[in-house]
Design an enzyme around this catalytic site. Structure first.
Site, short mmCIF file in Angstrom:
data_model
loop_
_atom_site.label_atom_id
_atom_site.label_comp_id
_atom_site.label_asym_id
_atom_site.label_seq_id
_atom_site.Cartn_x
_atom_site.Cartn_y
_atom_site.Cartn_z
N HIS A 107 0.81 -1.22 0.00
CA HIS A 107 0.00 0.00 0.00
C HIS A 107 0.84 1.27 0.00
O HIS A 107 0.32 2.35 -0.20
CB HIS A 107 -0.99 -0.03 1.18
CG HIS A 107 -2.18 -0.89 0.89
ND1 HIS A 107 -3.47 -0.44 0.95
CD2 HIS A 107 -2.26 -2.17 0.47
CE1 HIS A 107 -4.31 -1.40 0.60
NE2 HIS A 107 -3.59 -2.48 0.32
N LYS A 138 -14.06 -8.36 -8.12
CA LYS A 138 -13.24 -9.24 -8.97
C LYS A 138 -12.54 -10.31 -8.12
O LYS A 138 -12.50 -11.48 -8.50
CB LYS A 138 -12.21 -8.41 -9.75
CG LYS A 138 -11.47 -9.23 -10.80
CD LYS A 138 -10.85 -8.35 -11.88
CE LYS A 138 -10.19 -9.21 -12.93
NZ LYS A 138 -10.00 -8.52 -14.20
N ASP A 139 -12.00 -9.89 -6.95
CA ASP A 139 -11.35 -10.85 -6.06
C ASP A 139 -12.34 -11.89 -5.54
O ASP A 139 -12.01 -13.07 -5.45
CB ASP A 139 -10.71 -10.12 -4.86
CG ASP A 139 -9.36 -9.50 -5.22
OD1 ASP A 139 -8.84 -9.83 -6.30
OD2 ASP A 139 -8.84 -8.71 -4.42
N GLU A 165 5.60 -33.80 0.21
CA GLU A 165 4.36 -33.32 -0.39
C GLU A 165 4.68 -32.68 -1.74
O GLU A 165 5.79 -32.21 -1.97
CB GLU A 165 3.71 -32.29 0.54
CG GLU A 165 3.14 -32.90 1.80
CD GLU A 165 1.74 -33.45 1.60
OE1 GLU A 165 1.62 -34.56 1.07
OE2 GLU A 165 0.79 -32.75 1.96
N SER A 208 -0.01 -1.28 -6.34
CA SER A 208 0.12 -2.52 -7.10
C SER A 208 0.82 -2.27 -8.43
O SER A 208 0.66 -1.22 -9.03
CB SER A 208 -1.26 -3.11 -7.38
OG SER A 208 -1.90 -3.48 -6.19
#
Lengths: 430, 185
Positions: free
Chosen positions: A216, A244-245, A288, A220
């Protein structure tokens, strides 16, 4: 943070709190009107998805811990009891078990997004480094979590990984004894792994907070890799990107639910449903899936490195493997200083794009190599050869190809602004 | 700090005194932090009860020639192998130059007890238990043990011959209490 300007809220209670502790102003500023580039694609969903998975892991983990017993005689049975007897225990466990895998899926895509669009470049170096730190913490947490069910893979995976530290010259064996709290993986080890597995997610949460804070500060990155130049290039975070997220998250969760409810053990290993036995090593120990590429790099070094024509060994094969494995993640930490090309996004760097996609293929190939036994054969070639070739490309990509492209790749012309780039694609579509 | 204190017109001696106090206080603080951290780190080392589980006695009279048994010592498997004459011969005949961790067979056994090999059954690579204890299992290319994890081969003296392991299988401290009884640890 928080001590700056304040807006007045209509709701009196909200306003009263906000005057004393400006939480609502903070949320409004950072998640409401926060200016965000208008051209995000779905790759930009995975930060939010990873955040959701972290919360889901902590939530399910706390409730699982209420029914789990970290003792070598009871751990395996307590996990079976969670599966069979505890109300909804099977669901909590399957969400937690597969949640680990899906957390890693989200984070791997998130990291690749950063590499593809150059999100690690100035001024986001520290943001990127905090991300790599989160990745390392996740690996440690996932490793310790996998030990807790006390199955055969838990036990032998833990044995192999803790023994990595014995490769450190002089102090290696003492470090391993310290990690174990004994002379082999045993009850003290299980106990401390449980304590640390419970602690680490909160450490991750703290580093995620710093990661988001750093995000922030500089804002972005975006698919074009050019900074927003004004209001015409951005959208307020809410409602555009909250929506959108949420949409991306729901699609992700649908796939997640398919695994949780229809194939809960697909990503696991059947040997882990046998209780740990110190006398029997499974024929084929595999970690894994999300560790496989790094496991392949570890196994790729099968030769000692010494002074030529003498018998002096400087780095044994074992230490060499360990250094290569940790080094492969170390390279991510220094990536912002390896790649100094002025263009961020691979969209405008065709050569970088090509080598990065090869890198992606090689990384997946390493995952396949890691899943195979040491003496396996791949189309007539020994798997160890494939492993060393892929490892060489992994290192070559960071240490040779990227620096070479810094000086040689001209790149395509950048659009004038995000606004311009968006309108241009829309015109072309029309 | 230095610039600020000058304006209040202190003599120069006060300045060095402050630096000295700052340095000594800082170093005492650092030593103190180390002293406090030590018990925490040390608590992770093996506890007294873990250390107490230190010896194991093994009777040898029930192990026929050519076979071996596995016993537990300090939570680790220990291989006790009754070697055949052929295996002893193979272990002795090895050219030292071929070995990556050079040790003669005689250094790995007790004097006049050539037929008994006692080694910790943990691969020196990453700690798996090698196979070769049971007659049905692979003994590797050198007739000793084979570690399935990453493909290390050990010979009939437990020495590393091929693969990623850096060292020979460790020989634990042990002694013969009689011809048919050993004490490990």
């Amino acid at each position: 943070m928080g001590s700056g300007e304040r807006v007045e809220f209509d709701n009196k209670v909200v306003n009263w709190i906000d005057e004393r502790l400006p939480l609502f102003t903070l949320m409004q500023k950072e998640y409401g009107v926060f200016p965000t580039p208008r051209n995000f694609n779905y790759f930009w969903n995975f930060g939010a998805i990873a955040m959701f998975m972290l919360i889901a892991m902590i939530a399910t983990g706390i409730f699982l811990a209420m029914n789990y017993t970290p003792h070598v005689d009871m751990a395996f049975d307590s996990v079976e009891r969670i599966d069979r007897d505890v109300n909804w225990g099977w669901m909590l466990r399957d969400i937690h078990m597969n949640g680990g895998s899906f957390f890693f899926i989200a984070v791997y895509i998130h990291i690749f997004r950063g590499m593809y669009y150059g999100s690690y470049k100035k001024p986001r170096e520290l943001l990127w480094i905090l991300g790599v730190v989160i990745f390392l913490l996740m690996m440690a947490t996932a490793f310790m979590g996998y030990v807790l069910p006390w199955g055969q893979m838990s036990y032998w995976g833990a044995t192999v990984i803790t023994n990595l530290f014995s490769a450190i010259p002089f102090v290696g064996d003492s470090i391993v004894t310290l990690l174990w709290g004994g002379f082999s993986i045993d009850n003290p080890t299980l106990n401390r792994f449980f304590a640390l597995h419970y602690l680490m997610p909160f450490v991750i949460l703290a580093v995620v907070f710093l990661h988001v804070w750093a995000l922030h500060i500089c804002g972005s990155n975006n698919p074009s890799g050019i900074e927003p130049k004004g209001k015409q290039d951005t959208l307020p975070f809410h409602p555009y990107y909250t929506m959108k997220d949420t949409f991306g998250l729901l699609v992700f969760l649908v796939i997640f639910c398919v695994f949780v409810f229809y194939a809960p053990d697909y990503l696991g290993h059947p040997d882990n449903y046998k209780e740990a036995n110190a006398l029997v090593t499974p024929a084929h120990i595999v970690p894994e899936w999300y560790f496989l590429p790094f496991y392949a790099i570890l196994r790729a070094i099968t030769f000692d490195i010494g002074i030529p024509f003498t018998e002096i060994t400087i780095i044994s094969a074992k230490l060499g493997g360990v250094i290569s494995m940790f080094g492969s993640i170390g390279l991510l930490l220094i990536l912002p200083w390896l790649d100094t090309h002025p263009i961020r996004s691979a969209r405008y760097r065709p050569k970088y794009k090509f080598f990065l996609l090869v890198f992606l293929a090689v990384f997946c190939m390493l995952g396949y190599v890691g899943s195979q036994s040491a003496d396996a054969v791949f189309f007539g070639l020994p798997m160890t050869l494939i492993g060393i070739l892929c490892t060489t490309y992994y290192y070559g990509f960071f240490l040779v190809i990227i620096p070479w492209l810094n000086n040689t790749e001209k790149g395509k012309d950048l659009p004038k602004s995000i606004h311009d780039a968006v309108l241009k694609t829309e015109r072309e579509k029309a | 700090m230095a610039a600020g204190s000058k304006s209040i017109d202190h003599d120069d001696e006060g300045e060095t005194r402050r630096d000295f106090l700052f340095l000594t206080a800082g170093s005492f603080g650092a030593v103190g932090a180390g002293v406090v951290a030590w018990p925490f780190v040390s608590s992770m080392n093996p506890a007294a009860d873990t250390l107490a589980l230190s010896t194991t006695e093994v009777p040898l009279d029930k192990i026929p020639k050519g076979q071996s048994i596995t016993v537990m010592w300090q939570g680790k498997p220990v291989f006790v192998r009754h070697r055949t004459d052929k295996e002893i011969e193979e272990a002795r005949a090895v050219n030292q130059a071929e070995l990556s961790d050079k040790q003669d067979d005689s250094e790995r056994i007790k004097e006049n007890k050539d037929e008994w090999l006692v080694v910790v059954g943990i691969c020196t690579h990453l700690g798996c238990v090698p196979v070769g204890q049971k007659t049905s299992q692979s003994k590797g290319e050198y007739g000793g043990w084979f570690c399935p994890c990453h493909g290390s081969h050990y010979d009939t003296s437990g020495r590393i011959r091929k693969g990623p392991a850096p060292k020979n299988l460790a020989v634990p401290p042990y002694e013969f209490l009689s011809d048919t009884l050993i004490k490990i640890g």
